[in-house]
Design an enzyme around this catalytic site. Structure first.
Site, PDB file in Angstrom:
ATOM      1  CB  CYS A  81       2.058  -3.375   5.322  1.00 13.03           C
ATOM      2  SG  CYS A  81       0.544  -4.167   5.901  1.00 13.03           S
ATOM      3  CG  HIS A 122      -0.302  -0.019   2.549  1.00 15.23           C
ATOM      4  ND1 HIS A 122       0.383   1.054   3.081  1.00 15.23           N
ATOM      5  CD2 HIS A 122      -0.244  -1.007   3.485  1.00 15.23           C
ATOM      6  CE1 HIS A 122       0.832   0.750   4.283  1.00 15.23           C
ATOM      7  NE2 HIS A 122       0.489  -0.498   4.556  1.00 15.23           N
TER       8      HIS A 122
END
Length: 261
Positions: free
Chosen positions: A238, A222
């Site tokens: 992440c 992301h």
């Protein structure tokens, strides 16, 4: 008793004896047994769904987590059985959707009508075998994503040729990005938070956290509004990517292989 009546009675007796032989002595040809995968389909209602929320500790593990694939991906068009081996026991069902996206999974091995695929469930590296002659569609993606965690670099390749390369942010030492091969499981347009317009959940999970804000701890690719994080190991696991990287990644097919090295 006339001759015609005698013949009729003898014929009836022979027919009765023949029927008794077929019923008791096994003379009749039995119906063929139902194939294992047909029986598995009948039992699907009792199986847990293989989603990012599930945990299958006994699932077969990825035998080659650093290896590539030939890009074959399977689209599951309806719930199907997941086996622990070809013609093996059913331990899950793979649903037709994942996070409101169609289910596409990468193939890591094939044996006749069977394919071993990566699953989106815990533990990381979980796999299962599904039949390819049923409710699946076959395709090939030319893309692969390579994330060098130590070098903090993400590379996108198309048929082996580099089409994009970026410095990215990865998990901190206390919450490292998990390693192994996984895949793009879904693409979600973010409407709740503002740190990334699109989030690309992977079929991998944090080994540190059991949840991210109430979710299942799914690791994702992301964006991030502050470019200072790129090149840093500061996330909860992440991979944070620049805007232009996210724009390209969002166009890649679901099921595209992602190497977290």
């Amino acid at each position: 008793m006339n001759r015609r009546t005698s013949r009729a009675r003898r014929a009836a007796a022979v027919a009765a004896i023949g029927a008794l032989c077929l019923a008791l002595a096994g003379c009749a040809t039995p119906p063929p047994p139902a194939p294992a995968h047909a029986m598995a389909r009948a039992d699907l209602g009792m199986q847990s769904s293989a989603t990012t929320f599930a945990d299958f500790p006994a699932a077969p593990r990825d035998p080659a987590p650093d290896a590539g694939t030939d890009g074959i991906v399977l689209h599951v068009t309806r719930d199907i059985a997941v086996h622990d081996a070809p013609d093996g026991a059913v331990f899950a069902r793979l649903p037709a959707t994942q996070l409101d996206n169609p289910t596409w999974v990468p193939v890591i091995a094939e044996r006749g009508p069977w394919a071993q695929v990566l699953l989106p469930s815990r533990p990381n590296g979980s796999t299962g075998w599904i039949r390819t002659d049923g409710a699946v569609e076959r395709a090939r993606t030319p893309y692969a994503i390579d994330v060098d965690i130590d070098a903090r670099r993400l590379v996108v390749r198309n048929n082996g040729a580099v089409v994009g390369e970026w410095v990215v942010g990865v998990g901190s030492p206390d919450s490292p990005t998990p390693r192994g091969r996984t895949y793009i499981m879904a693409a979600i347009q973010e409407t709740v938070t503002t740190f990334s317009p699109i989030i690309l959940p992977l079929g991998a999970h944090s080994d540190t956290f059991s949840t991210y804000g109430g979710g299942p701890g799914t690791v994702a690719l992301h964006g991030w509004p502050d470019p200072a994080v790129f090149g840093k190991a500061s996330s909860d696991g992440c991979v944070r990517v620049p805007d232009d990287a996210l724009r390209l990644l969002a166009t890649l097919p679901l099921g595209t292989l992602v190497h977290l090295r």
